[in-house]
Design an enzyme around this catalytic site. Structure first.
Site, PDB file in Angstrom:
ATOM      1  N   ASP A   1       0.835  -1.201   0.000  1.00 34.78           N
ATOM      2  CA  ASP A   1       0.000   0.000   0.000  1.00 34.78           C
ATOM      3  C   ASP A   1       0.868   1.249   0.000  1.00 34.78           C
ATOM      4  O   ASP A   1       1.524   1.560   0.993  1.00 34.78           O
ATOM      5  CB  ASP A   1      -0.899  -0.030   1.241  1.00 34.78           C
ATOM      6  CG  ASP A   1      -1.848   1.154   1.292  1.00 34.78           C
ATOM      7  OD1 ASP A   1      -1.931   1.905   0.289  1.00 34.78           O
ATOM      8  OD2 ASP A   1      -2.505   1.337   2.333  1.00 34.78           O
TER       9      ASP A   1
ATOM     10  N   ASP B   1      -0.912   5.622  -6.979  1.00 32.19           N
ATOM     11  CA  ASP B   1      -1.337   4.771  -5.873  1.00 32.19           C
ATOM     12  C   ASP B   1      -1.350   3.309  -6.306  1.00 32.19           C
ATOM     13  O   ASP B   1      -1.896   2.969  -7.351  1.00 32.19           O
ATOM     14  CB  ASP B   1      -2.739   5.246  -5.453  1.00 32.19           C
ATOM     15  CG  ASP B   1      -3.297   4.484  -4.274  1.00 32.19           C
ATOM     16  OD1 ASP B   1      -2.514   4.015  -3.437  1.00 32.19           O
ATOM     17  OD2 ASP B   1      -4.525   4.363  -4.193  1.00 32.19           O
TER      18      ASP B   1
END
Ligand SMILES: *[C@@H]1O[C@H](CO)[C@@H](O)[C@H](O)[C@H]1NC(C)=O
Length: 494
Positions: free
Chosen positions: A174, A377
């Site tokens: 992440d 991301d």
């Protein structure tokens, strides 16, 4: 700590979304070939039938300093056990989590945002969000360790030194959060979720240490991640609340992290999670946080690895990697765009798109249309563009796809979908995303079409920050050179 056994945790990586296959040029004149790609319709299925799960195609930019990274669902997933169940990705569900994740990041941004010179968003608070269920994962190990990088080596080690060896842990990668964690004994269900790997047991690691309450590392958790002290043990408690309703809490600890024989992080700080909230499906052990804020793996390894990392998000049919450090050779062909970070909220990585080219033509939008920037991301699935840019992209794409008839029903927030059932192959217009500085992502058909739909969406308003999704990033090595203030792309990496 008294136990003589040696135990490590391994971390694995998981990415979002689902995807696809390669582009074969079809018939057609030269001009057409420059503007379109012709692929078998079967290659656009989100889980292709002919997956080989072959490895990546280039040597990661920092040589041997890498670990495998896979998508969580599908044939190449390291945590999929029951193939039939895991093969069936619910795209609608995946897009719902994608919306939750990205809207939470956006909330964090807009709450504190002003727009400063150049239209860069000012992010005043760091945040943590992860679309775990659909985010790529990787494996590494934590604990006392003598260089073990694979579970397979376990038996040898046990035989020779009587220590319990490293425990491999598959974790989600992440880039938009800062506190790494894994589930940690004691970890009763339902406070903890089921995981495929054996649970990390601090009692069996001679290098494990709890972080004391008064230490700088504990204070650094601040009000976002700090959860007070355990009065009886003087241990530092942490908590991470993810924007999609999920959370983890437990003790903040250190141990040795071994990601590969060349990536060994001593006194690695991470959350030893004794409870989670929300469904962390996929049976992963935790999250490998790579955000730009305090506490992330990047921050902890910045001195040793030049404050940089890269990954290649694979298509579901193949395998990718996560690498620490920048390129060891300057000759590696990365093209770069500036990385925008805000010192008040360093978690997020923001880049600026400058143009989009569809079937050889640049979309006509005002130069200011991209001013809000986009979060790079690992967890966002589809790329989100400002409404006027999305409208222009959609119009150009629909016009290029006119041969495929009336639109099919939308899928969640994807509004440009087709039924390709009766077409053996599909002629997909080329789409290129051009970033500030000229770095470009030339998208493969599988990075343009997801489950029959154009894999892009509009942000809620022209002022909203956008996202560069992992469907669009796949097959490129994406280098986050945080120290150098830039993001690089290298094509054809996995
Ligand atoms: C590449 O990885 C090695 C460990 O294998 C590390 O020592 C080195 O600093 C890394 N190089 C860069 C440029 O980050």
């Amino acid at each position: 700590m008294k136990a003589s056994a040696w135990q490590s945790l391994l971390l694995l990586i998981i990415l979002s979304s689902s995807c696809c296959l390669s582009a074969n040029a079809g018939a057609g004149d030269h001009h057409e070939l420059q503007r379109f790609m012709v692929v078998p319709t079967s290659s656009l299925k989100h889980i292709p039938e002919d997956a080989t799960c072959s490895g990546h195609k280039v040597i990661p930019s920092n040589g041997t300093a890498w670990v495998p990274m896979n998508r969580p669902h599908g044939p190449c997933s390291s945590t999929s056990s029951r193939a039939s169940e895991d093969m069936g990705i619910d795209v609608d569900d995946m897009l719902m989590w994608d919306q939750l994740r990205t809207s939470y990041i956006r909330t964090q941004l807009s709450t504190h945002v002003g727009v400063v010179g150049g239209g860069m968003p000012v992010i005043a608070r760091s945040t943590t969000v992860s679309n775990r269920d659909y985010t790529p994962s990787s494996t590494a190990s934590v604990g006392t360790n003598s260089g073990t990088s694979k579970t397979i080596e376990k038996s040898d080690q046990t035989a020779t030194n009587e220590h319990q060896d490293a425990v491999s842990q598959t974790v989600v990668v992440d880039t938009s959060s800062d506190i790494p964690w894994v589930q940690c004994l004691p970890c009763p269900i339902p406070q903890c979720h089921l995981q495929k790997d054996p649970l990390y047991d601090p009692a069996k690691s001679s290098t494990f240490a709890p972080i004391p309450c008064g230490s700088p590392a504990c204070k650094e958790l601040g009000s976002s991640y700090g959860n007070g002290c355990s009065p009886t043990t003087d241990e530092c408690k942490y908590i991470v609340n993810y924007g999609d309703g999920k959370a983890t809490t437990g003790t903040y600890v250190t141990d040795t992290l071994t990601m590969s024989p060349t990536i060994v992080v001593k006194d690695f700080r991470f959350g030893c999670s004794h409870a989670v909230r929300g469904s962390f499906s996929n049976q992963n052990a935790g999250i490998l946080a790579l955000g730009g804020g305090r506490g992330s793996l990047l921050e902890q390894t910045a001195d040793a690895y030049g404050n940089a990392f890269s990954y290649c998000i694979p298509k579901p049919s193949s395998a990718g990697f996560l690498s620490l450090g920048g390129p060891v050779e300057a000759s590696l062909k990365f093209s770069y765009t500036p990385l925008i970070k805000n010192k008040h909220a360093p978690t997020f990585y923001i880049v600026h798109l400058e143009a989009i080219i569809v079937a050889g033509k640049q979309l006509v939008v005002p130069p200011t249309a991209f001013a809000t920037g986009a979060v790079m991301d690992s967890g966002a699935v589809v790329t989100q563009l400002p409404p006027q840019v999305y409208a222009a992209l959609r119009a150009a794409f629909r016009s290029a796809m006119a041969a495929y008839g009336p639109l099919a029903a939308p899928v969640r927030n994807l509004d440009t979908c087709y039924d390709f059932t009766h077409f053996p192959e599909v002629k997909v217009p080329k789409v290129s995303l051009v970033f500030a500085g000229g770095a470009t992502l030339d998208l493969e058909p599988a990075s343009i079409i997801l489950d029959g739909c154009l894999a892009f969406a509009a942000t809620p308003s022209e002022e909203s920050v956008g996202f560069i999704g992992n469907v669009q990033q796949q097959t490129y090595e994406v280098l986050y050179d945080v120290g150098g203030g830039k993001v690089g792309f290298r094509r054809g990496a996995c």
